[in-house]
Design a protein around this motif. Structure first.
Motif, PDB file in Angstrom:
ATOM      1  N   GLN A 215      -4.167 -14.428  91.004  1.00 21.93           N
ATOM      2  CA  GLN A 215      -5.211 -15.693  90.938  1.00 21.93           C
ATOM      3  C   GLN A 215      -4.772 -16.869  89.761  1.00 21.93           C
ATOM      4  OE1 GLN A 215      -9.418 -14.163  90.281  1.00 21.93           O
ATOM      5  NE2 GLN A 215      -9.585 -14.672  92.571  1.00 21.93           N
ATOM      6  N   SER A 216      -3.589 -17.036  89.978  1.00 21.83           N
ATOM      7  CA  SER A 216      -2.554 -17.899  89.120  1.00 21.83           C
ATOM      8  C   SER A 216      -2.488 -19.205  89.849  1.00 21.83           C
ATOM      9  CB  SER A 216      -1.306 -17.392  88.765  1.00 21.83           C
ATOM     10  OG  SER A 216      -1.584 -16.222  87.840  1.00 21.83           O
ATOM     11  N   TYR A 217      -3.656 -19.773  90.366  1.00 20.27           N
ATOM     12  CA  TYR A 217      -3.682 -20.964  91.018  1.00 20.27           C
ATOM     13  C   TYR A 217      -3.554 -22.209  90.138  1.00 20.27           C
ATOM     14  CZ  TYR A 217      -6.362 -18.006  94.278  1.00 20.27           C
ATOM     15  OH  TYR A 217      -6.524 -17.073  95.080  1.00 20.27           O
ATOM     16  N   PRO A 218      -2.797 -23.300  90.646  1.00 19.86           N
ATOM     17  CA  PRO A 218      -2.708 -24.502  89.700  1.00 19.86           C
ATOM     18  C   PRO A 218      -4.243 -25.104  89.901  1.00 19.86           C
ATOM     19  CG  PRO A 218      -1.865 -24.752  92.057  1.00 19.86           C
ATOM     20  CD  PRO A 218      -2.167 -23.217  92.046  1.00 19.86           C
ATOM     21  N   VAL A 219      -4.347 -25.917  88.714  1.00 19.03           N
ATOM     22  CA  VAL A 219      -5.571 -26.582  88.715  1.00 19.03           C
ATOM     23  C   VAL A 219      -5.730 -27.442  89.663  1.00 19.03           C
ATOM     24  CG1 VAL A 219      -4.506 -28.248  87.119  1.00 19.03           C
ATOM     25  CG2 VAL A 219      -7.129 -27.744  86.898  1.00 19.03           C
ATOM     26  N   VAL A 244      -9.125 -24.191  83.054  1.00 10.03           N
ATOM     27  CA  VAL A 244     -10.190 -24.789  82.812  1.00 10.03           C
ATOM     28  C   VAL A 244     -11.470 -24.131  83.302  1.00 10.03           C
ATOM     29  CG1 VAL A 244     -10.237 -25.607  85.575  1.00 10.03           C
ATOM     30  CG2 VAL A 244     -10.914 -27.097  83.883  1.00 10.03           C
ATOM     31  N   ALA A 245     -11.267 -23.043  84.074  1.00  9.52           N
ATOM     32  CA  ALA A 245     -12.587 -22.275  84.234  1.00  9.52           C
ATOM     33  C   ALA A 245     -12.925 -21.495  83.033  1.00  9.52           C
ATOM     34  CB  ALA A 245     -12.281 -21.094  85.429  1.00  9.52           C
ATOM     35  N   TYR A 246     -12.124 -20.858  82.225  1.00  6.58           N
ATOM     36  CA  TYR A 246     -12.656 -20.218  81.208  1.00  6.58           C
ATOM     37  C   TYR A 246     -12.270 -20.737  79.745  1.00  6.58           C
ATOM     38  CZ  TYR A 246     -13.033 -17.047  85.055  1.00  6.58           C
ATOM     39  OH  TYR A 246     -13.389 -16.511  86.388  1.00  6.58           O
ATOM     40  N   GLY A 247     -11.653 -21.717  79.841  1.00  4.20           N
ATOM     41  CA  GLY A 247     -11.260 -22.395  78.463  1.00  4.20           C
ATOM     42  C   GLY A 247     -12.327 -22.975  77.851  1.00  4.20           C
ATOM     43  N   ASP A 248     -12.338 -23.564  76.755  1.00  5.53           N
ATOM     44  CA  ASP A 248     -13.376 -24.322  75.937  1.00  5.53           C
ATOM     45  C   ASP A 248     -13.547 -25.703  76.646  1.00  5.53           C
ATOM     46  OD1 ASP A 248     -15.366 -24.334  73.403  1.00  5.53           O
ATOM     47  OD2 ASP A 248     -14.236 -26.359  73.354  1.00  5.53           O
ATOM     48  N   ALA A 249     -14.813 -25.915  77.271  1.00  4.64           N
ATOM     49  CA  ALA A 249     -14.665 -27.511  78.079  1.00  4.64           C
ATOM     50  C   ALA A 249     -14.813 -28.354  76.952  1.00  4.64           C
ATOM     51  CB  ALA A 249     -16.059 -27.378  78.626  1.00  4.64           C
TER      52      ALA A 249
END
Length: 276
Positions: A215-219, A244-249
């Motif tokens: 699941q190493s999709y490009p953003v 972006v899904a699991y990083g600090d927004a």
């Protein structure tokens, strides 16, 4: 037997297994993928364009898994990446996900000249240099030249190591590209021992399969991430949907110069794509 029309105008038999695989990669269960692929096979006219089949797949998949609407076509998402440095860094991230120890590019001294490589990768006792090739058009073939150049560089670096000019002992080369490979390129690479990872080559560990497996999709696979948003995310070092899904927004918003509300929207869509 029904046929589909490829982007280059050629015909090939309709392959229900490919439809099933695409549906499974979109997150559908085996049962739903089997059912929908059968429905599509029955309903499509002979000679339908592959792009039309893909639209049908996504439309049917959305009825079962609404999160599919947040996802763009993977092949197109890869094409949207900038060749340097973004696709190069994306490939390094992907190789790390598959167990390689990866160093960023550097200049290596051969016996006859110096060679700038995109990465050096180590796995299972082998050390290879990585060359990354990106095409803006996902339908453009990667041809023979890359393999021939890589072969010449391998020989020069190995001779450079034996003569004491190169500090790294290179065992081979790996070319990674976002498009299909020409048949000539495949034959030459096989004959000369040059590793190749293309969109659908080799059969088991191709680029598409490696991305889907981890699941190493490009953003850029997230809908709504257009060129402007993508360029700002990339400048902040955010290249994958996972980041972006699991990083600090808040940090992403600050570093990329994107409103927090928009980052949270993209992050929510990315999680919907990644999670069952």
């Amino acid at each position: 037997m029904k046929h589909v029309t490829k982007a280059d105008g050629g015909l090939q038999p309709f392959d229900r297994r490919k439809v099933q695989r695409t549906l499974r990669n979109l997150g559908l269960s085996t049962e739903n993928a089997d059912r929908i692929s059968g429905e599509i096979e029955e309903s499509v006219p002979d000679g339908i364009a592959t792009a039309a089949v893909l639209r049908m797949i996504h439309a049917r998949a959305r009825t079962v898994r609404p999160a599919v609407r947040h996802r763009t076509n993977l092949r197109r998402a890869l094409a949207l990446l900038r060749p340097k440095p973004d696709f190069e860094e994306f490939v390094r991230v992907l190789l790390r996900e598959h167990g390689y120890q990866v160093e960023t590019g550097c200049i290596l001294a051969g016996r006859c000249g110096e060679h700038e490589v995109d990465a050096i990768a180590h796995k299972d006792g082998d050390t290879i240099f990585v060359e990354v090739k990106h095409h803006a058009s996902p339908h453009r073939m990667t041809g023979l030249d890359e393999g021939r150049i890589a072969r010449a560089i391998v020989e020069d670096l190995q001779e450079g190591f034996r003569s004491g000019r190169c500090a790294v002992s290179i065992d081979g080369a790996l070319i990674v590209c976002n498009t299909k490979l020409s048949e000539h390129a495949k034959r030459y690479a096989t004959c000369r021992g040059i590793g190749h990872i293309g969109w659908d080559y080799p059969e088991e560990k191709n680029l598409r399969a490696m991305i889907e497996e981890t699941q190493s999709y490009p953003v850029t696979i997230v809908s709504g991430v257009g060129p402007s948003i993508y360029s700002r995310l990339a400048a902040a070092g955010v290249l994958t949907a996972k980041q972006v899904a699991y990083g600090d927004a808040t940090t992403i918003s600050r570093d990329a110069g994107i409103p927090l509300r928009e980052v949270l929207l993209i992050a929510g869509r990315a999680r919907a794509i990644l999670e069952p």
